[in-house]
Scaffold this active site. Structure first.
Site, PDB file in Angstrom:
ATOM      1  N   GLU A  28      26.389 -23.121   5.130  1.00 37.64           N
ATOM      2  CA  GLU A  28      27.114 -23.956   6.092  1.00 37.64           C
ATOM      3  C   GLU A  28      28.510 -24.231   5.547  1.00 37.64           C
ATOM      4  O   GLU A  28      28.692 -25.071   4.675  1.00 37.64           O
ATOM      5  CB  GLU A  28      26.394 -25.288   6.328  1.00 37.64           C
ATOM      6  N   ASP A  51       5.873 -32.763  12.897  1.00 38.94           N
ATOM      7  CA  ASP A  51       5.406 -32.290  11.593  1.00 38.94           C
ATOM      8  C   ASP A  51       5.192 -30.772  11.579  1.00 38.94           C
ATOM      9  O   ASP A  51       5.409 -30.089  12.584  1.00 38.94           O
ATOM     10  CB  ASP A  51       4.119 -33.026  11.193  1.00 38.94           C
ATOM     11  N   ASP A 111      22.964 -26.054   2.965  1.00 38.04           N
ATOM     12  CA  ASP A 111      23.707 -27.186   3.511  1.00 38.04           C
ATOM     13  C   ASP A 111      25.027 -27.389   2.750  1.00 38.04           C
ATOM     14  O   ASP A 111      25.095 -27.139   1.548  1.00 38.04           O
ATOM     15  CB  ASP A 111      22.827 -28.435   3.377  1.00 38.04           C
ATOM     16  N   GLY A 128       7.505 -38.631  14.276  1.00 37.54           N
ATOM     17  CA  GLY A 128       6.148 -38.148  13.973  1.00 37.54           C
ATOM     18  C   GLY A 128       5.944 -36.648  14.033  1.00 37.54           C
ATOM     19  O   GLY A 128       4.844 -36.156  13.773  1.00 37.54           O
ATOM     20  N   ASN A 149       4.446 -33.206  17.319  1.00 34.13           N
ATOM     21  CA  ASN A 149       3.552 -33.986  16.460  1.00 34.13           C
ATOM     22  C   ASN A 149       2.152 -33.372  16.508  1.00 34.13           C
ATOM     23  O   ASN A 149       1.333 -33.724  17.339  1.00 34.13           O
ATOM     24  CB  ASN A 149       3.529 -35.440  16.936  1.00 34.13           C
ATOM     25  N   ASN A 156      -0.632 -38.236  10.185  1.00 34.63           N
ATOM     26  CA  ASN A 156       0.338 -38.287   9.080  1.00 34.63           C
ATOM     27  C   ASN A 156       1.653 -38.964   9.494  1.00 34.63           C
ATOM     28  O   ASN A 156       2.632 -38.901   8.753  1.00 34.63           O
ATOM     29  CB  ASN A 156       0.595 -36.883   8.506  1.00 34.63           C
ATOM     30  N   ASP A 157       1.687 -39.593  10.653  1.00 39.13           N
ATOM     31  CA  ASP A 157       2.946 -40.203  11.114  1.00 39.13           C
ATOM     32  C   ASP A 157       3.472 -41.244  10.128  1.00 39.13           C
ATOM     33  O   ASP A 157       4.669 -41.406   9.960  1.00 39.13           O
ATOM     34  CB  ASP A 157       2.763 -40.865  12.483  1.00 39.13           C
TER      35      ASP A 157
HETATM   36 CA    CA Z   1       2.724 -36.386  12.648  1.00 42.63          CA
END
Ligand code: CA
Length: 619
Positions: free
Chosen positions: A362, A168, A333, A166, A141, A146-147
Site C-alpha cells: 500500500e 469472523d 499496509d 461479530g 458472523n 465467539n462474538d
Molecule cells: Ca462471531
C-alpha cells in the site's frame, strides 16, 4: 528412566507437537516464534524469550548441532537466542534450559517442525487474478459464540458503526461459493491478528499479538482451515500485514525490550502523513522525521524497524504466518511509513523462501513517480528497490473516480484515464499495479458516482479490462454507499445476510433488489469471462487518445484481440473505426461480451450513451 517416566515424556512431547501455545509456569512468559521449521532456505533463527529477569539466567540450548549465540538488550526481561539450523537438519524438539548456579529452573521444549510440502499453497497472484477485499468483522458472523471473549476488552455492539459486529473466519468459510459465483479468484482480508483494546478494534490494524488470530475471529487453526478450504475451491488468500505500527495494548508496550523499540516523543506526536518527503530533494529534517517517526494514531505506536531485533522479529513473523497458514500473497499496509531498507529486506527474505509468492504494497500516493518508486525496480535514482512487485495504483483510482463524471476536455473526462496510463513508463512493470475503484479507506465508488448505475458499469468495465490486477471492495456488487468524511465504519457496512436473522440476504439473487442484481450480474458475467480471457491477463495494451469523450483501447497479441469502447457521452454514438486500422484491419467480425451479441460490421460500431462495449474480435 523408568517406563512410566518414559511414557510421560513421550506424551509431553506429543502434547507440544500438537499445541502451538505452550504455557510456562515459572520464569518464561513468552517464546516467539513459538516454533519454527527445519529445512528453511535461511538457516538463521532468532528466538525472543520474555520473562522476569530472564537474561540474568544461564541459557543452554541442549542440541549439539545447533549453533547458538545469545544477545541481551536494555531490558533484562528479554533475551534473544540466535540459532543457525543446518540445511540438512531434520525436524526435532530440543530443550532450551533456563539455569542458575548449575540448576535447571525451567525448560522450553522448542520444536523445529517438518515443512508441509504436499499441499497447494503459496501460489502467488498475478494479472489473471481479481482480488476481493473484505473486512472480516463486517462480512459474516459464522460463529455467534465467539462474538465476545473474556480476554478481549471490546465487546460486540452491532448498533455502533465503529464497534465490533461479530463477523469472523467461519463466516468467510461459509460463503466461499459466493466468491466463485461472483467470479473473483482471491480474497484480501483485512488483518485478523489480535487487536485487544477498549474500542475501535474491528479494522484490525492495532495488533496486540503478532502470533495469534483474534479470538473473536476464530483461532490459528481456523485460519489454516480457511486457507485450505479456499484452495479446494480454487480461491487464493492474501494476508494483510502491518509492519509500521502495533497496537497500544501490544504486550511489548508495557515493558519495551529497549527504548528504541518504538519511536518516542515527549508528547504524543502524529505522522504528517506526507510520504512524498521521502523523495523530496528539498525536504526539511523536521518534515521527514514527522513522516517516518510520528505515530499513525494515538492507539498505534510507531515501530522502529531500524532496531535489528525488531526487524528480524517482524520478518520471521511474516514467514511464520506464510508457512503455518499456506497463504498465497500479502497486502502490506502503510509501506512508505516503515523503514524502507527493512521493508526491502523483509520482501527479499519472503521471496527467498517462497519464490512463487506475491506481495502488493500500500503506497498511498497522489502522484505517479512517487508511486512507482515503491515498486520493485532497478530504475530508481538512488538505487533503492523495495523488492515488492505490486503497488496500489492510487493515481489511477483518483482518475477513475473523477473521469466518468466529467465532460471531455484536453485533460478531463476520458482523457483523464488516458493521461494516467500514458505515464506508465515510470513503472518498472506497469502490469504489476493494483487497480481499484475504492477500498476500505476511501469513499465507496457508488457514492462518488452519485449512485449512477451506468457510470458504475463503465468504471467496472474499465477496471477489469485495462492493465494491472483488479481489486474489488466487498459490497460494491450490492451498491453499498459511504463517504470517507463520515465515520469510517459507515463505509464498512455489514454484508446483508451475513448474520443469523438478517432480514435481507445479499448472498442470493432472491435477496438482492433489481439494481443490485443488475450490478451483481454485470460483475459476475465480466469476472467469469475474465478468468479465462488470457488476452486481458497478459495481452499488450494499445489505446487511442480519447475524442468526443469516447475512449477506445485494445488488449491484443498476434492472434487475439479484445476491443474496449467507453462512451462517456449522454447520447448514443456511432464510431467510425478507420483510425483503429493498425489493429482492427485484420479482423472481420466481433462478439460483444456484455450483451452476448455479434457485431457483423466492424467499420461502424454503434454504442449506447454512458456505456461500455467489450468486443472479442474474430478473423
Ligand atoms: Ca462471531
Amino acid at each position: 528412566m523408568n517406563i512410566k517416566c518414559a511414557v510421560f515424556l513421550k506424551l509431553l512431547i506429543l502434547f507440544f507437537h500438537f499445541s502451538s501455545l505452550q504455557t510456562y509456569s515459572q520464569i518464561v512468559e513468552k517464546v516467539e516464534p513459538p516454533f519454527w521449521w527445519a529445512e528453511m532456505q535461511n538457516p538463521e533463527l532468532q528466538i525472543m524469550i520474555y520473562g522476569d529477569k530472564v537474561s540474568e539466567y544461564d541459557i543452554h540450548v541442549n542440541h549439539k548441532h545447533l549453533l547458538i549465540d545469545l544477545e541481551k538488550v536494555e531490558n533484562p526481561n528479554y533475551i534473544f537466542i540466535n540459532l543457525s539450523v543446518p540445511k540438512d537438519f531434520q525436524s526435532t524438539i530440543f530443550e532450551i534450559n533456563i539455569e542458575k548456579d548449575g540448576e535447571i529452573k525451567e525448560t522450553i521444549n522448542y520444536e523445529l517442525k517438518e515443512r508441509d510440502k504436499n499441499k497447494i499453497q503459496h501460489q502467488g497472484f498475478d494479472n489473471s487474478d481479481v482480488i476481493y477485499l473484505l473486512m472480516p468483522d463486517r462480512f459474516s458472523n459464522g460463529d455467534p459464540n465467539n462474538d465476545n471473549s473474556d480476554k478481549m476488552l471490546e465487546k460486540v455492539n452491532r448498533n455502533d458503526h465503529d464497534g465490533r459486529h461479530g463477523g469472523d473466519i467461519q463466516g468467510i468459510i461459509n460463503h466461499l461459493d459466493y466468491f466463485n459465483e461472483l467470479g473473483i479468484t482471491s480474497l484480501w482480508i483485512n488483518p485478523l491478528l489480535e487487536n485487544n483494546q477498549k474500542k475501535y478494534t474491528y479494522h484490525g490494524y492495532a495488533i496486540s499479538d503478532y502470533y495469534n488470530i483474534d479470538p473473536r475471529y476464530g483461532n490459528n487453526e481456523k485460519y489454516r482451515e480457511l486457507v485450505d478450504k479456499a484452495h479446494e475451491k480454487g480461491l487464493k488468500i492474501l494476508m494483510d500485514v502491518v509492519l509500521n505500527h502495533c497496537g497500544i495494548n501490544h504486550w511489548w508496550i508495557k515493558d519495551l525490550p529497549s527504548g528504541d523499540w518504538i519511536h518516542q516523543f515527549s508528547e504524543y506526536t502524529q505522522s504528517n502523513f506526507r510520504t512524498p518527503v521521502l523523495l523530496d530533494p528539498y525536504v526539511s529534517n523536521y518534515d521527514k522525521n514527522l513522516q517516518q517517526n510520528g505515530w499513525f494514531d494515538s492507539n498505534m505506536p510507531d515501530l522502529n524497524q531500524q532496531n535489528k531485533f525488531l526487524a528480524k522479529y517482524l520478518i520471521q513473523n511474516t514467514i511464520w504466518w506464510i508457512e503455518t497458514s499456506g497463504i498465497d500473497g500479502i497486502r502490506l499496509d502503510t509501506q512508505p511509513y516503515a523503514d524502507k531498507d527493512m521493508i526491502a529486506e523483509w520482501a527479499k527474505s519472503i521471496f527467498q523462501e517462497y519464490p512463487n509468492f506475491n506481495i502488493v504494497g500500500e503506497a498511498w500516493q497522489q502522484k505517479i513517480p512517487i508511486t512507482a518508486y515503491w515498486q520493485e525496480t532497478n530504475r530508481n535514482f538512488d538505487g533503492y528497490s523495495s523488492n515488492i512487485p505490486v503497488v496500489t495504483d492510487f493515481p489511477l483510482h483518483y482518475a477513475i473516480n473523477e473521469a466518468f463524471s466529467e465532460e471531455q476536455s484536453w485533460t478531463e473526462g476520458m482523457a483523464k484515464l488516458y493521461y494516467i496510463l500514458a505515464q506508465d513508463f515510470v513503472y518498472s512493470n506497469p502490469m504489476n499495479t493494483l487497480v481499484f475503484l475504492d477500498n476500505h479507506d476511501v469513499t465507496r465508488i457508488f457514492s462518488t458516482l452519485n449512485k449512477d448505475l451506468d457510470k458504475l458499469k463503465m468504471a467496472i468495465a474499465f477496471q477489469l479490462t485495462t492493465r494491472g490486477i483488479p481489486s474489488v471492495y466487498y459490497g460494491t456488487e450490492l451498491l453499498m454507499e459511504g463517504f470517507s468524511h463520515e465515520q469510517h465504519g459507515k463505509m464498512r457496512q455489514d454484508f446483508p445476510g451475513g448474520w443469523p436473522n438478517d432480514n435481507v440476504n445479499g448472498f442470493i439473487s432472491e435477496g438482492r433488489n433489481e439494481k443490485q442484481n443488475e450490478i451483481f450480474n454485470f460483475y459476475s458475467k465480466l469476472l467469469n469471462w475474465r478468468k479465462s480471457s488470457e488476452i486481458i491477463h497478459s495481452g499488450k495494451l494499445t489505446h487511442f487518445i480519447p475524442e468526443n469523450n469516447i475512449y477506445v483501447y485494445f488488449r491484443h497479441s498476434d492472434d487475439n484481440c479484445v476491443m474496449v469502447i467507453l462512451n462517456n457521452n449522454d447520447s448514443n454514438q456511432i464510431i467510425n473505426t478507420k483510425k483503429f486500422n493498425e489493429i482492427i484491419s485484420q479482423y472481420m467480425i466481433g462478439f460483444e461480451i456484455l450483451s452476448d451479441s455479434e457485431i457483423i460490421n466492424l467499420k461502424h460500431i454503434s454504442i449506447n450513451k454512458k456505456s461500455a462495449m467489450i468486443i472479442e474480435l474474430k478473423k
